[in-house]
Write a protein that holds these residues in place. Sequence first.
Motif, PDB file in Angstrom:
ATOM      1  N   PHE A 291       0.840  -1.198   0.000  1.00  0.00           N
ATOM      2  CA  PHE A 291       0.000   0.000   0.000  1.00  0.00           C
ATOM      3  C   PHE A 291       0.874   1.247   0.000  1.00  0.00           C
ATOM      4  CE2 PHE A 291      -3.040  -2.817   2.406  1.00  0.00           C
ATOM      5  CZ  PHE A 291      -3.992  -2.892   1.407  1.00  0.00           C
TER       6      PHE A 291
ATOM      7  N   SER B 287      -6.413  -8.400   0.538  1.00  0.00           N
ATOM      8  CA  SER B 287      -6.466  -6.980   0.876  1.00  0.00           C
ATOM      9  C   SER B 287      -7.720  -6.675   1.699  1.00  0.00           C
ATOM     10  CB  SER B 287      -6.452  -6.149  -0.407  1.00  0.00           C
ATOM     11  OG  SER B 287      -6.538  -4.785  -0.100  1.00  0.00           O
TER      12      SER B 287
ATOM     13  N   ILE C 253      -9.504  -3.251   2.789  1.00  0.00           N
ATOM     14  CA  ILE C 253      -9.410  -2.413   1.599  1.00  0.00           C
ATOM     15  C   ILE C 253      -9.932  -3.196   0.400  1.00  0.00           C
ATOM     16  CG2 ILE C 253      -7.850  -1.213   0.002  1.00  0.00           C
ATOM     17  CD1 ILE C 253      -7.977   0.199   2.669  1.00  0.00           C
TER      18      ILE C 253
ATOM     19  N   LEU D  36     -10.065  -3.452  -3.286  1.00  0.00           N
ATOM     20  CA  LEU D  36      -9.221  -2.912  -4.355  1.00  0.00           C
ATOM     21  C   LEU D  36     -10.005  -2.332  -5.525  1.00  0.00           C
ATOM     22  CD1 LEU D  36      -6.275  -5.473  -4.486  1.00  0.00           C
ATOM     23  CD2 LEU D  36      -6.483  -3.361  -3.161  1.00  0.00           C
TER      24      LEU D  36
ATOM     25  N   VAL E 241      -8.970   3.189  -3.501  1.00  0.00           N
ATOM     26  CA  VAL E 241      -7.821   2.782  -4.318  1.00  0.00           C
ATOM     27  C   VAL E 241      -7.848   3.514  -5.657  1.00  0.00           C
ATOM     28  CG1 VAL E 241      -6.684   0.826  -5.442  1.00  0.00           C
ATOM     29  CG2 VAL E 241      -7.761   0.518  -3.211  1.00  0.00           C
TER      30      VAL E 241
ATOM     31  N   VAL F  89      -3.814  -0.141  -9.046  1.00  0.00           N
ATOM     32  CA  VAL F  89      -3.074  -1.341  -8.631  1.00  0.00           C
ATOM     33  C   VAL F  89      -2.211  -1.749  -9.814  1.00  0.00           C
ATOM     34  CG1 VAL F  89      -3.209  -3.726  -7.822  1.00  0.00           C
ATOM     35  CG2 VAL F  89      -4.971  -2.072  -7.128  1.00  0.00           C
TER      36      VAL F  89
ATOM     37  N   ILE G 291      -0.169  -0.935  -4.588  1.00  0.00           N
ATOM     38  CA  ILE G 291      -1.559  -0.500  -4.432  1.00  0.00           C
ATOM     39  C   ILE G 291      -1.530   0.960  -4.011  1.00  0.00           C
ATOM     40  CG2 ILE G 291      -3.731  -0.853  -3.206  1.00  0.00           C
ATOM     41  CD1 ILE G 291      -2.700  -3.786  -2.678  1.00  0.00           C
TER      42      ILE G 291
ATOM     43  N   LEU H 292      -3.230   4.143  -2.965  1.00  0.00           N
ATOM     44  CA  LEU H 292      -4.492   4.471  -2.325  1.00  0.00           C
ATOM     45  C   LEU H 292      -4.959   5.876  -2.710  1.00  0.00           C
ATOM     46  CD1 LEU H 292      -3.826   2.973   1.217  1.00  0.00           C
ATOM     47  CD2 LEU H 292      -5.072   1.940  -0.682  1.00  0.00           C
TER      48      LEU H 292
END
Length: 191
Positions: free
Chosen positions: A36, A85, A91, A93, A99, A102, A119, A121
């Motif tokens: 992250f 995740s 989280i 995704l 997010v 990714v 990832i 955010l």
Amino acid sequence: MKVTLQKTDYAHFMFSKQLSEDHPYRCRGVVANGVFLTKDGYFVIGEMNAHTSTPGRLQFVAGGVEQSDFQGDVVNMFASLLRESQEEAGIGLTDPNLVSRVTPKYMVQWQAIALVYLIELAIDSNQLKLHYRHFENELLRQKIIPEFASLVFVHANHVSAFLREDPRWKLDFLPKVLEDLTKELNFPNDD
């Protein structure tokens, strides 16, 4: 990223842990790892909880292949990352409020084969702390012990100092991945 896999069973996997790295019957699992990065430049890693197999270890959100990840003869490692995740950090995704992107980044040959995803955010570190606190409270309300005892926030400008000064046990490839990402994303080094 594409990796060719051969299906085996858990007994073979456990047996192969005793074999040398070059033994023809040795097998390794494949694990999706998520790093992250908050909107304000913090890498976020988890400290494994006491009830896990690696209590106290710092690691990324991660998980291996489950039956639900199979789509015919193809294993969808992104599905594994999605699941882990959500399970480990709360989280989703695919939630654009949480997010922004990714990206598959690295394949690391380790005890397993680690596929590492960045990832990015859409929220900052304070928003993530609040989000995680709500997630953790919901797990505890359901009498589920969180996999992470805590989240650890490391500003990308201070990765070298963190790796040098933090004595906690870390996933083998965590330092290299954090250092490589810091360079690749052009964060100034703290040294």
